[in-house]
Design a protein around this motif. Sequence first.
Motif, PDB file in Angstrom:
ATOM      1  N   SER A 133      -3.602  10.836 -15.941  1.00  0.00           N
ATOM      2  CA  SER A 133      -3.834  10.721 -14.528  1.00  0.00           C
ATOM      3  C   SER A 133      -2.640  10.270 -13.082  1.00  0.00           C
ATOM      4  O   SER A 133      -3.084  11.042 -12.543  1.00  0.00           O
ATOM      5  N   THR A 134      -1.277   9.381 -14.349  1.00  0.00           N
ATOM      6  CA  THR A 134      -0.438   9.959 -12.869  1.00  0.00           C
ATOM      7  C   THR A 134       0.161  11.241 -12.727  1.00  0.00           C
ATOM      8  O   THR A 134       0.719  11.329 -11.701  1.00  0.00           O
TER       9      THR A 134
ATOM     10  N   ASP B 299      -1.436  12.270  -9.569  1.00  0.00           N
ATOM     11  CA  ASP B 299      -1.573  11.237  -8.601  1.00  0.00           C
ATOM     12  C   ASP B 299      -0.510  11.461  -7.220  1.00  0.00           C
ATOM     13  O   ASP B 299       0.563  12.366  -7.642  1.00  0.00           O
TER      14      ASP B 299
ATOM     15  N   ARG C  73       2.014   5.699  -5.373  1.00  0.00           N
ATOM     16  CA  ARG C  73       1.710   6.514  -5.770  1.00  0.00           C
ATOM     17  C   ARG C  73      -0.092   5.695  -5.375  1.00  0.00           C
ATOM     18  O   ARG C  73      -0.174   4.908  -4.862  1.00  0.00           O
ATOM     19  N   GLU C  74      -0.626   7.125  -4.840  1.00  0.00           N
ATOM     20  CA  GLU C  74      -1.841   6.310  -4.420  1.00  0.00           C
ATOM     21  C   GLU C  74      -2.850   5.154  -5.262  1.00  0.00           C
ATOM     22  O   GLU C  74      -3.366   4.564  -4.534  1.00  0.00           O
ATOM     23  N   SER C  75      -3.021   5.532  -6.205  1.00  0.00           N
ATOM     24  CA  SER C  75      -3.427   4.871  -7.554  1.00  0.00           C
ATOM     25  C   SER C  75      -2.978   3.307  -7.057  1.00  0.00           C
ATOM     26  O   SER C  75      -3.833   2.634  -7.524  1.00  0.00           O
ATOM     27  N   GLU C  76      -1.316   2.997  -7.168  1.00  0.00           N
ATOM     28  CA  GLU C  76      -1.070   1.855  -6.534  1.00  0.00           C
ATOM     29  C   GLU C  76      -1.848   1.679  -5.302  1.00  0.00           C
ATOM     30  O   GLU C  76      -1.853  -0.044  -5.186  1.00  0.00           O
TER      31      GLU C  76
ATOM     32  N   LEU D  94      -4.187   2.172  -3.753  1.00  0.00           N
ATOM     33  CA  LEU D  94      -5.895   2.102  -4.387  1.00  0.00           C
ATOM     34  C   LEU D  94      -5.826   0.446  -4.840  1.00  0.00           C
ATOM     35  O   LEU D  94      -6.874  -0.236  -5.189  1.00  0.00           O
ATOM     36  N   LYS D  95      -5.119   0.117  -5.869  1.00  0.00           N
ATOM     37  CA  LYS D  95      -4.679  -0.797  -6.631  1.00  0.00           C
ATOM     38  C   LYS D  95      -4.411  -2.543  -5.625  1.00  0.00           C
ATOM     39  O   LYS D  95      -5.052  -3.342  -6.031  1.00  0.00           O
TER      40      LYS D  95
ATOM     41  N   GLU E 240      -7.857  -3.135  -3.797  1.00  0.00           N
ATOM     42  CA  GLU E 240      -9.027  -3.976  -4.657  1.00  0.00           C
ATOM     43  C   GLU E 240      -8.546  -5.113  -4.782  1.00  0.00           C
ATOM     44  O   GLU E 240      -9.910  -6.358  -4.669  1.00  0.00           O
TER      45      GLU E 240
END
Length: 58
Positions: A3-4, A7, A47-50, A52-53, A56
């Motif tokens: 998934s990365t 990203d 990264r967008e995932s970072e 989002l983390k 959260e």
Amino acid sequence: MDSTLQDTLHNAESAAAILRVSPSTIRYYWTTGRLPRLKIGKHTRVRESELLKLIEEK
């Protein structure tokens, strides 16, 4: 597929808009290690995932 690899990458301005903070806050997070960054040539991205983390965690 990892998934990365899919990203989305954001600069300080677009990351700041997502987190609703100033771009200087994003740069501070990069400097202090609170938000991992990617250096691509002379550009810095996150990264967008970072992002989002980080959302959260709040």
